[in-house]
Each structure stands twice: as structure tokens, then as C-alpha cells.
Scaffold this active site. Structure first.
Site, PDB file in Angstrom:
ATOM      1  N   ASP A 677       0.749  -0.417   0.245  1.00  7.43           N
ATOM      2  CA  ASP A 677      -0.148   0.012  -0.015  1.00  7.43           C
ATOM      3  C   ASP A 677       0.909   0.927   0.169  1.00  7.43           C
ATOM      4  OD1 ASP A 677      -2.682   0.890   0.346  1.00  7.43           O
ATOM      5  OD2 ASP A 677      -1.808   1.722   2.282  1.00  7.43           O
ATOM      6  N   LYS A 681       1.092   4.452  -2.471  1.00  7.30           N
ATOM      7  CA  LYS A 681       1.159   5.428  -2.168  1.00  7.30           C
ATOM      8  C   LYS A 681       2.591   6.489  -3.227  1.00  7.30           C
ATOM      9  CE  LYS A 681      -1.754   5.266   1.186  1.00  7.30           C
ATOM     10  NZ  LYS A 681      -1.886   4.862   2.930  1.00  7.30           N
TER      11      LYS A 681
END
Ligand code: ADP
Ligand code: ASP
Ligand code: MG
Length: 814
Positions: A677, A681
Site C-alpha cells: 500500500d 502511494k
């Protein structure tokens, strides 16, 4: 004397005729002429019946029966029984004649314009007679007069030309003799010099009333209809349209020429010369002020007074090298159309003289094409001119206003409004009077074009945003609640009218063209149709609303794969789904490119740091010429929560479990714990900084044992955490020993990106990061030593929803 005209809807049925009655009963003692149309819909029905008969289709009989019943039922309902027989017998006699005419057409298999006018005029003939009889019965001082005895025309059937001297003389003689307070006359129909019935063109009852008003120098001509005046746009298509209280003859004429059907265009001509004002009034709301058309009502400095449109237009263009500098081409072109009696609604000619293009009615297109090709057959055969190019099913949209000539930039504003909404303009024209600017567009775009132009020119900058929301789980439902709460503020303070037109979850989808009630969206959705992503898109596309925004609150790749479809149709995309921006670089670039090409923002602020304005800030830095040198960030609310909670008195396993239960992690916690994750980003931030990275370019130094990373289920994963507890405790102890805290850090520098667990010493900007907060440090050319810092809650449905909200507001200001 006053002249009042009541249109088709105003006399469509007994109930409406009673509204007319009460308007007449409340008149003062002045004498009036009342002109009525056929009962609403009857003219169309007569035309259809005549066509059926002439094409020898026996269904004409059924159609005729419908016409008969409409009239006979109205008589039975309105006229008292004792007076009925006389009225019925006259009307039945007329209907018999009508039947004979239709039979004739059926037998011969032909409908001449002359016969058509005879048939069609029965609509007004019957309505005027029945209404007069009813009004006589209720005690009004009224007489009937057949307009054919007053209005004399040539024999140009279908749209006959009035002989004003003769007509005026007839009217004056008749009204001089008349002793009744009210004279009721049928509209639309007239008579040729040889005594045949003619008609004045569709919508022509307005014209009948104007002819009488002019002949009698009436004090006012009142057009009573089904809307409360002439509006800034057709109120049936533009909900926000407003009534224009006063307007000049010229502006009204221009609006009606370009389709404001509320007034038949030729109506103004006879009254204009005599300076007789026209009032447009609503039969169903007689107390509304309506519109006053007269001299010099030039709109208190307003530039654009109205927007109108005419449908069923074809563009006929003639072009070729042989046209340049050759005199007489235009003359021959226009002469050809004129000989075929084809009226031209719009003309454009490019300054190069290389082409001429005219807008005409669809119905005339074939005849016109053939005739022009014939006229230029010689030039076409020698390739000097190309055969006529014909495009059908178009619509003209026109801005109208007397003061437009003294203002620059109106056409720019008009075309940029249409352009922003992806309305393709086929041709443009500006009237020599500069009282109108018109654009020819596709039929399917009319509603969108009218509404967006109306918004630009009339709605005090209120902009409507039409949202289509996919995904109404945690984030989506919070988002809808926030819109509901802020709706009033947005409208009043930010001039944004945000409406949710469509919503969908994985099971059902629902649409409401007027906006879904945000109080009851759950019930609406549960009653909706079966969800289908393709159909959802098709629906958004076919609704074709201006300022449409697709909002993706899902985490689905199938949904993010559909963004190109939306953008290609100028539908903006707002998403908290990270997949599109963090997968294939080519797709990310394509989305960015489409957003530019189709003028449709693609915004994904919530992909990094939930509601924190990280991407927006980065965009501003780049746009203002700054360059990113380094980014250091803690971007995982989940990992921050986990390492802030973890110590030697709890197990790592229990902390992760708690984070999962509190909704701080993805349903599959490995997505967070593996660092995937965070990789996504930092990848997005690197890309937004202008570096074309792919996920494979990011170095991930995982703190998880290999075995934990390779687990297949949540249970296996949690079991492995238990197994390696000692390793996690060791990480903690080492951090404490060096007076540091564990933080999962993402870093980007010199085109390289990496993520991993780091020991952060006291005094570092990351050291005191609480709970699930995120922090980003941007080191740039302008912020070389002291970075620009953004810090705050970086996870949770509420803040994510407000980040989506912020993107919507950005689109509103776009
Ligand atoms: P009538 O039968 O009374 O003559 P029409 O149907 O001919 O009525 O004209 C009224 C209709 O004109 C309205 O119902 C409306 O749909 C349409 N219209 C188109 N443009 C405008 C406009 N700018 N303002 C008001 N009405 C308009
Ligand atoms: N009845 C005719 C029509 O429908 C004339 C009118 O209503 O003005 O065109
Ligand atoms: Mg009309």
C-alpha cells in the site's frame, strides 16, 4: 378593443375550457376578439389521419373516430342536454364532411396541399364552434365569426400569405357592425381569393390573433398559453429557466425564429408597426405577470435575453475549388432553394469563399440536395464543385439579445461553455444585426447545451454538478452524508448545485434524473435495478448531463479500468481507488492525457493520505515551476497505528488483530503490512512529481519474515505473526535502546524510491507522529533545507470522504 388568443392546451378539454371561461368572465367591459386553436393535439391527429388515408391505410378510420369522440364528448360534457342536439347535429354534419374528404383522399391515394388544408382546418373550425356555443349557454355576450370570411390569403397552402389590405378592410367592416362584447374566431385557418380554405403555418393561431389586433388597432394582444410567459429558455428542457418580464419586439422575434414556440414567428410583424404590445399569459395561472413584448424593452443592460433552439435541422454544404472567386455561385445556390420554396434558417460562409453552408428543415433536405446537385451538375461533373454534403438530425441553438452587439467575448463564452461540455459544434453563424449568435449541434446534445449555456448566462454563476457514485460502503456512504449536509452551503456560498443522479453498489444501481434524495438514497438503491458497470456507464453517457462526474469509491480494478470511457465522454473522474494511478504507467499517462484532451478533470487526492491535501499541494508546486528533490513520508495510517501501539507488554499479533478489527487495515492486512500500500502511494507521488516510475522500480525492504509474506489466508498470516513474535520484540527493543521509534517510511530521492521500517530518532519530524496520522516532507528547489510539511489524520472513512468532497469542489471551480 383587446384580442385574446387561447392555444391548444388552453382548450384541450372541458376543464381547461372552463379556465378560459373564467378569464373571459372577469374581463372589463371593453370589447374583445377571442381566437382559439384546435383542441390540443387535434391538428397533429388530423395530419396523421390524412396521411394514413392518402397512403390507403384503413387505420385512418380509427384515427378519425378518435377525433370524432374528442369533439362529441366535449359537447356532451359542456353543453346542457336541452341545448345539445342542435350543437351535436351541426358538429356531426361537419364531421361527415371531414369523413367524405378523407374517403376521397383514400380512394385517390393522394393528398394535395389544398385538400390537406381543408382537412386540417377542421380542428379550429370545430373547436371554435363548440366553445362559442358553450359560452353562449353560460350567458356570455358572444358571437361566432368564421375567420375565412375575414382573413384572405394567396393559395400557398400550408403557409399562405395574407393579403393585408383586403383582410384589414374585412375586419374593420365586420367589427364596426358587431354589437356583442365578445367575438370568437377560429385561429390558423383563412381563405384564398377563390374561397378555398388555407392555413397560416403550424402554430398560426397566434398570427390570426395578431392580424385582427393590427386591423383593429387593438390596445393589446394577449397570447394565453400553458406557460407563464416567454422564458430565458424552453422551460420544458431547462428547469432553471426564468420568465422574461419585458422584452423588445426584435428580441422576441429572434427567439421565436430560433424555436421559442411560445410565439409563432410571423405574429410580431403586424403588431410591431402599430406598436401594439403583446402579453404572454398562462391560462392555468392567470395571476402570473407573464411577459410583455413591446418597444425598447431592452432588458436593463442585460446582454443575453434568451436561449432558444430549433430542432430537425439539416446542414447542406456546397464546396469545391470552383467556388473561389467565381461570381454568381451563391446566387444560383439560393435561387435554387427559393424556387423549391425552401426556407433557410441559417447561413454561414467561410471567408475563403470555398464553401457555402445553410441550415434548412430536415423535411426539405432531400429535395434541396437533389435540386442543388442538378443546378451545379456541370461543375460537379468537372470536379470543380463537390456534390452537396448533407448532414441531418441537427439542432440550432441561439443566444439572443439586443445588447449583445456592444459586448465582446460573448461568443467566446458561448463556445467555451459548449466545448467544456464536449458539445461538438457543426457550424456557427452570427446575425448581421448581432442580435443573435447561433451554433448547429447534434440533436442528442441539445438538453446539455441549453442547460450549460443557461447556467453560464443566467444563473448568477451557479454551477450544477451531476454526480454518478459507484461504491456506497464505508467511504461512499459518508461521502453522501457530507454532501447532504453541505448542499445548502455549497449552493449559497460556493454557487455549486451538487446533485447525485446515479448510485450503485455491487448489487443494485439507481438513477433519478432530478437528483436522488440524499435522505432516502438507501431505500432508492435497494429498489434499484441489477447493478452492471457497463450499463451504468451507458446510462451516464446517454443522460449526457453537463458537468458530469463519475465518483469511484470502490477498490475494484474492473471499475478503474472503465475510467477511459468516462473521460472520453468529457465525464470527470474522482476516485479514492488507487489502482489506476499505481498500476501500469501507460494507463496512468493515458488517463492524464484524456483528462486534458476532453477537458474533464481526473482527480485522486485521496489516493495518498486520505483527505490531506498532498497531491493538490504537489501539483501547485510543480505548476509554479518548483522541482521535487526528495520526499520523505509516513503514508500508512495502519502501520503507524500498529507501531505506535506495539511495545513489550503486548504481542505484535494482538496489535495487528486490533488494527484489523478497528478498520485501520485493508480487509487483507498483508496489503498494509507487506508495504504494498505504501509502495503504491510513493509511486503516485513520484509520478505526480514527474518521474515515470513503475511499481517494480520501488525497493521494498520488508520487516516481515518471508513466511508471513507468503501466507495465503488471513488465518495463516496471523499464525505466522505468532510464530515470529520474538523477531518483532527484537525490533522493538533495538528501537528503544537507540531512543528511537519504529516508523514505516517511504522515501523518494534522485529518481529512486524505497519503503521500509526505520528507527526514527528523537527530534526527527516523524518521531511524534500520533495514532494513524500521516506526514509528508517535500524537499524541493524552493524548500531545500526546511521541507514543506503536510501532516494529519491519514486514514478513516470520514477524512477519505471529505477528500473526495474536496475533489468535487475543485471540479466545481474548474
Ligand atoms: P399553444 O398551444 O398555447 O400555442 P405552444 O405549444 O405553441 O402553445 O407554445 C407553448 C410552448 O412553447 C411551451 O409549453 C414551451 O414548451 C414552448 N417554449 C419553447 N421555448 C420557450 C420559451 N423560451 N419560453 C416559453 N415557452 C417556450
Ligand atoms: N392548431 C394549429 C397547430 O397546431 C395552430 C395553432 O395551434 O396555433 O399548428
Ligand atoms: Mg402555439
Amino acid at each position: 378593443m383587446k384580442v385574446l388568443k387561447f392555444g391548444g392546451t388552453s382548450v384541450a378539454n372541458p376543464e381547461n375550457i372552463n379556465k378560459v371561461r373564467s378569464i373571459l368572465e372577469n374581463l372589463d367591459s371593453e370589447k374583445v376578439a377571442v381566437v382559439v386553436s384546435a383542441f390540443g393535439g387535434v391538428t397533429d391527429l388530423l395530419i396523421t389521419t390524412a396521411h394514413l388515408a392518402s397512403s390507403q391505410d384503413l387505420n385512418y378510420k380509427m384515427s378519425l373516430q378518435e377525433i370524432e369522440e374528442r369533439h362529441l364528448n366535449t359537447i356532451r360534457e359542456l353543453i346542457p342536454v336541452q341545448a345539445q342536439s342542435q350543437v351535436l347535429s351541426k358538429v356531426k354534419g361537419d364531421l361527415n364532411t371531414l369523413e367524405t374528404l378523407l374517403e376521397g383522399s383514400f380512394l385517390i391515394g393522394e393528398l394535395t396541399p389544398k385538400l390537406s388544408d381543408k382537412i386540417v382546418s377542421y380542428g379550429e373550425l370545430l373547436s371554435s364552434f363548440i366553445i362559442t356555443e358553450y359560452f353562449k349557454n353560460v350567458g356570455l355576450d358572444i358571437a361566432f365569426k368564421d375567420s375565412r370570411e375575414l382573413i384572405i390569403t394567396d393559395n400557398n397552402y400550408g403557409k399562405a400569405v395574407v393579403d393585408f389590405p383586403e383582410t384589414n378592410a374585412n375586419c374593420q367592416a365586420f367589427f364596426e357592425e358587431n354589437t356583442h362584447q365578445i367575438v370568437l374566431l377560429p385561429g390558423f385557418m383563412a381563405s384564398s381569393k377563390s374561397g378555398d380554405s388555407t392555413t397560416l403555418g403550424r402554430g398560426g393561431s397566434d398570427f390570426t390573433a395578431a392580424i385582427i389586433a393590427a386591423a383593429q388597432q387593438a390596445s393589446i394582444l394577449e397570447i394565453w398559453t400553458d406557460v407563464s410567459g416567454m422564458y430565458t429558455a424552453n422551460p420544458k428542457l431547462v428547469k432553471q429557466a426564468k420568465c422574461i418580464s419585458q422584452i423588445s419586439y426584435e428580441e422576441a422575434m429572434e427567439l421565436s425564429h430560433f424555436g421559442a414556440k411560445v410565439l409563432y414567428p410571423p405574429t410580431i410583424q403586424p403588431v410591431l408597426g402599430k406598436k401594439i404590445p403583446i402579453a404572454i399569459k398562462n391560462t392555468f395561472e392567470p395571476e402570473s405577470l407573464g411577459t410583455l413584448i413591446g418597444e425598447n424593452h431592452n432588458g436593463q443592460g442585460k446582454t443575453v435575453r434568451g436561449i432558444s433552439h430549433v430542432g430537425n435541422i439539416s446542414l447542406l454544404s456546397l464546396e469545391g475549388p470552383g467556388m473561389i472567386g467565381t461570381p454568381g455561385i451563391s446566387k444560383r445556390f439560393f435561387e435554387t432553394l427559393s424556387l423549391k420554396n425552401i426556407s433557410i434558417v441559417l447561413i454561414t460562409q467561410a471567408s475563403s469563399e470555398h464553401s457555402i453552408c445553410v441550415g434548412i428543415a430536415d423535411g426539405d433536405a432531400e429535395v434541396a440536395t437533389e435540386a442543388v446537385n442538378e443546378t451545379f451538375a456541370y461543375e460537379i461533373s468537372r470536379n470543380r464543385i463537390k456534390p452537396v454534403n448533407l448532414e441531418k438530425d441537427l439542432t440550432i441553438v441561439a443566444l439572443v439579445g439586443d445588447n449583445m452587439k456592444s459586448h465582446q467575448g460573448l461568443s467566446g463564452k458561448m463556445f467555451s461553455t459548449l466545448g467544456k461540455n464536449n458539445v461538438n459544434i457543426r457550424a456557427i453563424a452570427q446575425g448581421a444585426s448581432e442580435r443573435n449568435i447561433s451554433a448547429v449541434i447534434r440533436k442528442d446534445d441539445v438538453r446539455k447545451a441549453l442547460n450549460s449555456l443557461h447556467e453560464t448566462f443566467f444563473e448568477e454563476n451557479i454551477k450544477q454538478l451531476n454526480l454518478f457514485v459507484m461504491g456506497v460502503g464505508n467511504v461512499g456512504s459518508k461521502f453522501l452524508a457530507q454532501i447532504r449536509q453541505q448542499k445548502k452551503y455549497l449552493k449559497e456560498e460556493m454557487k455549486l448545485n451538487v446533485r447525485v443522479i446515479g448510485i450503485s453498489n455491487s448489487r443494485t444501481m439507481a438513477f433519478d434524473e432530478d437528483g436522488i434524495s440524499l435522505k432516502e438514497w438507501e431505500a432508492t438503491l435497494s429498489r434499484g435495478e441489477k447493478a452492471d458497470k457497463k450499463q451504468f456507464f451507458d446510462r451516464v453517457k446517454s443522460l449526457n448531463y453537463r458537468n458530469s462526474v463519475f465518483v469511484d469509491n470502490t477498490a475494484s480494478a474492473a471499475v478503474s479500468d472503465s475510467y477511459t470511457n468516462y473521460l472520453r465522454n468529457s465525464i470527470s473522474v474522482v476516485t479514492c481507488n488507487k489502482i489506476a494511478c499505481s498500476s501500469d504507467l501507460g494507463y496512468y499517462k493515458e488517463l492524464k492525457h484524456l483528462a486534458k484532451q476532453y477537458n474533464a478533470p481526473f482527480l485522486f487526492e485521496t489516493n495518498v493520505g486520505a483527505g490531506l491535501p498532498i497531491i493538490d499541494t504537489l501539483k501547485h508546486l510543480i505548476a509554479s515551476g518548483d522541482k521535487v528533490r526528495k520526499i520523505q513520508a509516513v503514508l500508512s495510517g495502519s502501520l503507524n497505528f500498529i507501531f505506535n501501539t506495539f511495545n513489550n507488554s503486548v504481542t505484535f499479533h494482538d496489535v495487528v488483530k486490533e488494527a484489523q478489527e478497528q478498520g485501520y487495515t485493508e480487509p487483507d492486512p498483508t496489503i498494509d503490512l507487506s508495504g504494498i500500500d505504501v509502495m503504491r502511494k510513493i509511486l503516485i507521488l513520484a509520478r505526480e512529481s514527474g518521474y515515470p516510475l513503475d511499481i517494480g522500480d520501488i525497493h521494498n525492504d520488508s520487516f516481515l519474515p518471508k513466511e508471513s509474506l507468503e501466507t495465503k489466508t488471513n488465518d495463516e498470516f496471523f499464525a505466522s505473526l505468532k510464530k515470529y513474535e520474538a523477531d518483532f520484540q527484537k525490533l522493538y527493543k533495538e528501537a528503544v535502546k537507540s531512543e528511537s521509534k519504529l516508523k514505516y517510511v517511504a522515501q523518494f530521492e534522485d529518481g529512486q524510491a524505497q519503503v521500509g521500517l526505520q528507527k526514527i530518532p528523537k527530534g526527527h519530524d516523524f518521531y511524534n507522529l500520533e495514532g494513524s496520522d500521516n506526514i509528508v516532507l517535500f524537499y524541493t528547489e524552493r524548500y531545500p533545507d526546511q521541507p514543506l510539511i503536510i501532516k494529519g489524520a491519514g486514514a478513516g472513512a470520514d477524512v477519505t470522504a471529505s477528500g473526495i468532497f474536496a475533489d468535487i469542489v475543485r471540479i466545481g471551480n474548474f
